[in-house]
Design a protein around this motif. Sequence first.
Motif, PDB file in Angstrom:
ATOM      1  N   SER A  28      -8.087  26.924   3.882  1.00  0.00           N
ATOM      2  CA  SER A  28      -7.844  25.153   4.614  1.00  0.00           C
ATOM      3  C   SER A  28      -7.928  24.395   3.817  1.00  0.00           C
ATOM      4  N   GLU A  29      -7.637  23.355   3.692  1.00  0.00           N
ATOM      5  CA  GLU A  29      -7.907  22.323   3.690  1.00  0.00           C
ATOM      6  C   GLU A  29      -8.384  20.783   4.688  1.00  0.00           C
ATOM      7  N   ASP A  72     -11.874  22.240   0.250  1.00  0.00           N
ATOM      8  CA  ASP A  72     -11.417  23.834   0.420  1.00  0.00           C
ATOM      9  C   ASP A  72     -11.834  24.550   0.833  1.00  0.00           C
ATOM     10  N   ASN A  97      -8.025  14.306   8.065  1.00  0.00           N
ATOM     11  CA  ASN A  97      -6.880  15.633   8.218  1.00  0.00           C
ATOM     12  C   ASN A  97      -7.938  16.715   7.264  1.00  0.00           C
ATOM     13  N   ARG A 132      -7.407  21.101   8.375  1.00  0.00           N
ATOM     14  CA  ARG A 132      -5.572  21.542   8.312  1.00  0.00           C
ATOM     15  C   ARG A 132      -6.297  23.055   7.921  1.00  0.00           C
ATOM     16  N   GLN A 133      -5.529  24.218   8.851  1.00  0.00           N
ATOM     17  CA  GLN A 133      -5.886  25.336   8.934  1.00  0.00           C
ATOM     18  C   GLN A 133      -4.648  25.744   7.924  1.00  0.00           C
ATOM     19  N   PRO A 134      -4.851  26.641   7.554  1.00  0.00           N
ATOM     20  CA  PRO A 134      -3.583  27.847   6.472  1.00  0.00           C
ATOM     21  C   PRO A 134      -2.183  27.349   6.715  1.00  0.00           C
ATOM     22  N   ASP A 135      -1.969  27.987   8.370  1.00  0.00           N
ATOM     23  CA  ASP A 135      -0.421  27.339   8.705  1.00  0.00           C
ATOM     24  C   ASP A 135      -0.322  25.790   8.643  1.00  0.00           C
ATOM     25  N   ASP A 136      -1.236  25.067   8.114  1.00  0.00           N
ATOM     26  CA  ASP A 136      -0.473  23.111   8.249  1.00  0.00           C
ATOM     27  C   ASP A 136      -1.208  23.037   9.996  1.00  0.00           C
ATOM     28  N   ARG A 137      -1.495  23.665  10.549  1.00  0.00           N
ATOM     29  CA  ARG A 137      -2.538  23.484  11.897  1.00  0.00           C
ATOM     30  C   ARG A 137      -3.529  22.691  12.128  1.00  0.00           C
TER      31      ARG A 137
END
Length: 663
Positions: A519-520, A496, A546, A548-553
Amino acid sequence: MSQFRVPGAALRGALVAGTAMAVLNLSSAAAQESAASDNLVQGSVPQVPEVVVSASRVPLPSVAVGSAVTVITGEELENKQSRFVADVLREVPGVSVNRTGGFGGLTQVRIRGAEANHTLVLIDGMEVGDPFNGSEFDFSQLLTNDIERIEILRGAQSALYGSEAIGGVISITTKAARPGFAASLAAEGGSFATKNLRGSANAGFEDFDLRVGIEAFETAGFDLSPSGDENDFSQAISANFRSAYRPVDDLEFRVNGRLVDRELETDGQDFVTTGEAIDADTYNEIRDLSLRAEGQLDLFGGAWEQTLGGAFTRSDLDRFDGGALTSGSVGSKRKLDYQSNVTLETPNLLETVHGFTVFGEVEQERFENIQPFVPTADREERTTNYAVVGEYRLQAFERLFLSGSLRHDAFEEFEDATTYRVTGSFDVPETGSRLHASYGTGIKAPTFFELFGFDPGTFVGNPNLEPERSEGWDVGIEQQFLDGRVVADVTYFQADLFDEISSDFAGGFTTPVNLSGESERNGVETSLRIVPFDGLTLTGSYTFMNARQPDDRFEIRRPRHSASFNANWSFLDARANLNLGVDYNGEAEDLEFATATDRTRVRLDDYTLVSLAGRYRPVEGVEVFGRIENALNQDYQEVFGFETPGRAVFVGARFSFGPSGLQ
């Protein structure tokens, strides 16, 4: 018998050419080779105890390493014949490579979805990244000549190495001098009017040794622009040396160095209509210098080892348009460090061995932004940072290995930070199984360019940025079958990232900003090695990632799926070798910097790169070789708007002199 002790001379013998980092890190806690071999599955496949030098402040046998690490040997580099280290890294689980177009173009390496400047690169113990850009290393400058081994350590390693190691560490060791005099010279040429000349010289005595390597690379290149017709030229000259002096027993002085001088033509970029590269009369000149000197003193039979060292790194970049200097940068770093290692054995208490390390450093960095046409953007800054590290290592019953590290960084420009790391490895030689796991935290300070940089018409820095922070863990199992002829490893990882620094594109300018939220990154790394019969080795890897940025993109330029396969066949009493490599890179996303469109993201299609290489030694000291790159002539892009090379063929020959062979 201790798994944590490898005497310096024995370690150099085990690695043939030696390992600069192994000597650098003062292994009072490395393993004796005879004991390490007891923990390996024995069989018809020869098992050489592998020493890993980057996973701790001291070298460790691979069985004791809890972190996920991949080792690429110099022999494998010779078999694959890749001239750029970045191309070899495509085969490593969890690693993503992106090159901005052609040979010499900016090449970024990301580990487990982290950013490129989250990867610390060491060459013979020297930090070689550009200090101006937060020690991010441009892999386009790194050729494979004279490299003995490459280690890729995945996961947050800030507790060992500091700010730059938030995503992982790539540690490269060049070849050390062998006894006697020897020399080697190789030349090759091929597609894109490419020429490559490389050589090495060696002198080894009882109390002194020296090795020097040099390589020159030049290519006419191809057009980076999808719509242009101008080839983009690139050339590079690199030199490295390693030396050691032993005036008395238990005392050694070492000096290492590396110099790279490059020039490459670049293209502009259409920020209005397409976002793609466009032909331009622009080029860059880049000079990188790294030096390190140190002295090592061993006391009480090696139970207490100490090193005092100093290092200097400098990177100069000048950009030209039509022959006139348009912008530039200078980054330099000076470092003084001390490390002390102590080993204690308690055989009557669970057959344990304890290793203790204390490490401290002071680091001064200097940054300069050069803008001839915008004097107000010229800026020079200096910072001084301090750090102290403590590490503890435990071995019990010669099969349980634990470690813990704690580091405190005192930054001049930011709040102080404390990071930590724990690892574990449990070996079951009866079944050929090994469990490994690690957990760590990391921090990455913003770069000078991100804070204060300025590039007219394209970039404006943000002095309000905060450092990035991360925490992550991994767990895996390594399993051997058929007396070691089959080795498989499966590792799950998760990390994270907080306060991620990303780009905000508005009004024609790019500005770095901290993203709010988390960001995961998570995924699975697998690797497989099979030796069906002596001389033939098959290896493969697959990674699901996988990121991803905090906005799930999705994070840009990180494929969710990547895989590799390699087959190497050595025959005719090892005088001949054939190698087949296949690298698959899945779909990924990238940014489109064009104000005329309302989209900000585009898709990068998947692609498969196939390479073929062969070499033959008709007589001792003479070798001919050749390779085909991108054999399927794939049309692909690693960075949106920048073309990549098609099928290419290269041939060459090498001549070696002296008892060492210096292959």
